[in-house]
Design an enzyme around this catalytic site. Structure first.
Site, short mmCIF file in Angstrom:
data_model
loop_
_atom_site.label_atom_id
_atom_site.label_comp_id
_atom_site.label_asym_id
_atom_site.label_seq_id
_atom_site.Cartn_x
_atom_site.Cartn_y
_atom_site.Cartn_z
N TYR A 10 0.82 -1.22 0.00
CA TYR A 10 0.00 0.00 0.00
C TYR A 10 0.86 1.28 0.00
O TYR A 10 0.82 2.07 -0.96
CB TYR A 10 -0.92 -0.07 1.22
N ASP A 30 9.98 -7.52 -3.07
CA ASP A 30 8.74 -7.87 -2.38
C ASP A 30 8.49 -9.36 -2.55
O ASP A 30 8.70 -9.90 -3.64
CB ASP A 30 7.59 -7.06 -3.00
N GLY A 35 1.77 -8.05 -0.74
CA GLY A 35 1.89 -7.08 -1.83
C GLY A 35 1.29 -7.64 -3.11
O GLY A 35 0.95 -8.83 -3.19
N ALA A 73 7.06 -5.63 6.00
CA ALA A 73 6.82 -6.01 7.39
C ALA A 73 5.38 -6.49 7.52
O ALA A 73 4.55 -6.23 6.66
CB ALA A 73 7.04 -4.82 8.32
N SER A 115 5.98 3.41 13.29
CA SER A 115 4.55 3.55 13.56
C SER A 115 4.28 4.29 14.85
O SER A 115 5.08 4.23 15.80
CB SER A 115 3.95 2.15 13.65
N TYR A 139 3.34 -6.01 17.75
CA TYR A 139 3.59 -5.22 16.54
C TYR A 139 4.37 -3.95 16.91
O TYR A 139 5.41 -3.64 16.30
CB TYR A 139 2.26 -4.86 15.86
N LYS A 143 8.37 -2.76 15.93
CA LYS A 143 8.73 -1.49 15.27
C LYS A 143 9.73 -0.72 16.14
O LYS A 143 10.66 -0.08 15.63
CB LYS A 143 7.48 -0.65 15.00
N GLY A 280 -7.33 -2.59 23.69
CA GLY A 280 -6.06 -1.99 23.29
C GLY A 280 -6.17 -0.69 22.50
O GLY A 280 -5.15 -0.16 22.06
N1 UFG Z 1 -12.80 0.93 14.34
C1 UFG Z 1 -14.17 0.71 14.46
N2 UFG Z 1 -14.72 -0.26 13.70
C2 UFG Z 1 -14.02 -1.03 12.82
C3 UFG Z 1 -12.60 -0.79 12.70
C4 UFG Z 1 -12.04 0.20 13.47
O1 UFG Z 1 -14.86 1.35 15.25
O2 UFG Z 1 -14.60 -1.91 12.17
C5 UFG Z 1 -12.18 1.98 15.15
C6 UFG Z 1 -11.07 1.48 16.05
O3 UFG Z 1 -11.60 0.99 17.25
C7 UFG Z 1 -10.22 2.74 16.21
C8 UFG Z 1 -10.42 3.50 14.89
O4 UFG Z 1 -11.58 2.92 14.29
O5 UFG Z 1 -10.75 3.52 17.25
C9 UFG Z 1 -9.25 3.33 13.95
O6 UFG Z 1 -8.96 1.96 13.85
P1 UFG Z 1 -7.93 1.35 12.80
O7 UFG Z 1 -7.91 -0.14 13.03
O8 UFG Z 1 -8.24 1.84 11.44
O9 UFG Z 1 -6.56 2.02 13.19
P2 UFG Z 1 -5.78 1.99 14.58
O10 UFG Z 1 -5.78 3.39 15.08
O11 UFG Z 1 -6.24 0.95 15.51
O12 UFG Z 1 -4.38 1.48 14.06
C10 UFG Z 1 -3.47 2.29 13.44
C11 UFG Z 1 -2.60 1.49 12.46
C12 UFG Z 1 -1.74 0.52 13.20
C13 UFG Z 1 -1.02 1.19 14.33
C14 UFG Z 1 -2.02 1.89 15.22
C15 UFG Z 1 -1.40 2.55 16.41
O13 UFG Z 1 -3.42 0.79 11.55
O14 UFG Z 1 -0.78 -0.01 12.31
O15 UFG Z 1 -2.70 2.86 14.44
O16 UFG Z 1 -0.63 3.61 16.04
F1 UFG Z 1 -0.39 0.26 15.06
#
Ligand code: UFG
Length: 320
Positions: A10, A30, A35, A73, A115, A139, A143, A280
């Site tokens: 991506y 890759d 990918g 990764a 990250s 994860y 990192k 988390g």
């Molecule tokens: N969320 C929902 N419903 C879903 C998916 C996500 O409500 O179906 C919420 C999550 O709870 C969170 C927000 O949307 O509050 C964003 O969630 P993402 O999974 O899109 O992203 P994150 O913030 O959890 O994760 C991102 C990156 C990770 C990184 C993390 C911490 O994707 O690689 O930030 O920095 F580790």
């Protein structure tokens, strides 16, 4: 020539495009496990695995590589809790393999994709580079270990690195040439667009009782093309120095705001349900990117949530 590990993924595919536009030669390395050949549109493609030192060496022997941008990764937080071994191999061991070959071949510059997960639960927002790094999942630990490895290489050898800590990468190439492969992750925006396009029945909001304005989690969504620009600036910075940079827009959007904006942009009133918190998830994660702005001269261009979602939507429709 610039080696892009994970360049068929991506974020890597967007950097490859930008480097091509800037007439910089690239080779993508890759293993195509996550990918896609279709995303490696520019420069050379070498299918190979960072777990195999000879395959890395072969690429360094074949091309006159001057610097490396390292994306390859594993990146799913939930999976890293269930299968940490995979993460320590793919992320930590494979990065060490890459660094060892770079050192042997006399290649001294690397831009590394780190990250916000290295910070763990934020002690304050926005998060600057001085914020303590206490990851809360494997994860994030991998990192952080990778950052530390690079720091130690710089102290011990003639070596330079830039670690770019992305907050929530989102959006797609505004020209529609590359984007996130559908079905490849569990992040909010792609899932919301799956719901809009009809391959997902509903979107669940994980937690509505957070201490935020509307009770849902706030994140800093940063456009992938803006991340690409930061890598190119970081490559130039490496001629002088090493360092870490937090990359985000500096503004937060709640889950409910993302959902509402996606409904507006797509024109689809998909089903939304409120459910329990996902373990988390910190309530708020916002980047302070003033160091990147000051030192690299980086300024995000696509910072409207509407633009971020629109570019991702255009790409999603194209691949449907
Ligand atoms: N969320 C929902 N419903 C879903 C998916 C996500 O409500 O179906 C919420 C999550 O709870 C969170 C927000 O949307 O509050 C964003 O969630 P993402 O999974 O899109 O992203 P994150 O913030 O959890 O994760 C991102 C990156 C990770 C990184 C993390 C911490 O994707 O690689 O930030 O920095 F580790």
């Amino acid at each position: 020539m610039i080696l892009i590990t994970g360049g068929a993924g991506y974020i890597g595919s967007h950097i490859n495009k930008l480097l091509f536009k800037k007439e910089r030669e690239t080779v993508v390395f890759d293993n195509l496990s996550t990918g896609h050949r279709e995303l490696a549109k520019w420069g050379h493609l070498e299918v190979g695995d960072l777990g195999k030192v000879t395959e890395i060496e072969n690429v360094f022997k074949k091309y006159p590589i001057e610097s490396v941008i390292h994306f390859a990764a594993s990146k799913a937080v939930g999976e890293s809790v269930e299968n940490p071994e995979k993460y320590y191999y793919n992320n930590v061991v494979n990065t060490l393999n890459l660094l060892a070959v770079m050192k042997k071949q006399g290649v001294k510059k690397i831009v590394f994709s780190s990250s916000a997960a290295t910070f763990g639960d934020p002690q304050y927002n926005p998060i600057d580079e001085k914020h303590p790094q206490n990851p809360i999942n494997p994860y994030g630990y991998t990192k952080l270990v990778m950052e530390k490895m690079l720091e130690d290489y710089v102290k011990a050898y003639d070596f330079r690195y830039a670690a770019l800590r992305y907050f929530n990468a989102a959006g797609a190439d505004p020209d529609g040439e590359v984007g996130e492969w559908p079905g490849s992750g569990q992040n909010l925006i792609p899932l919301v667009l799956d719901a809009a396009i009809g391959v997902r029945e509903e979107i669940k909001i994980f937690g509505t009782d957070y201490p935020t304005a509307d009770g849902t989690c706030v994140r800093d969504y940063i456009h992938v093309s803006d991340l690409a620009t930061a890598h190119v600036l970081a490559l130039d910075y490496l001629d002088k120095e090493s360092g870490c940079f937090n990359l985000g827009n500096g503004q937060g959007s709640s889950v409910k705001e993302v959902v509402a904006m996606a409904k507006r942009v797509t024109g689809v009133d998909f089903k939304v349900t409120e459910s329990a918190r996902r373990p988390g998830d910190p309530a708020i994660l916002i980047a302070d990117s003033s160091k990147a702005e000051k030192v690299l001269g980086w300024k995000p261009k696509y910072n409207e949530l509407a633009t971020i979602i629109k570019t991702a939507w255009d790409w999603r429709k194209k691949l449907a």
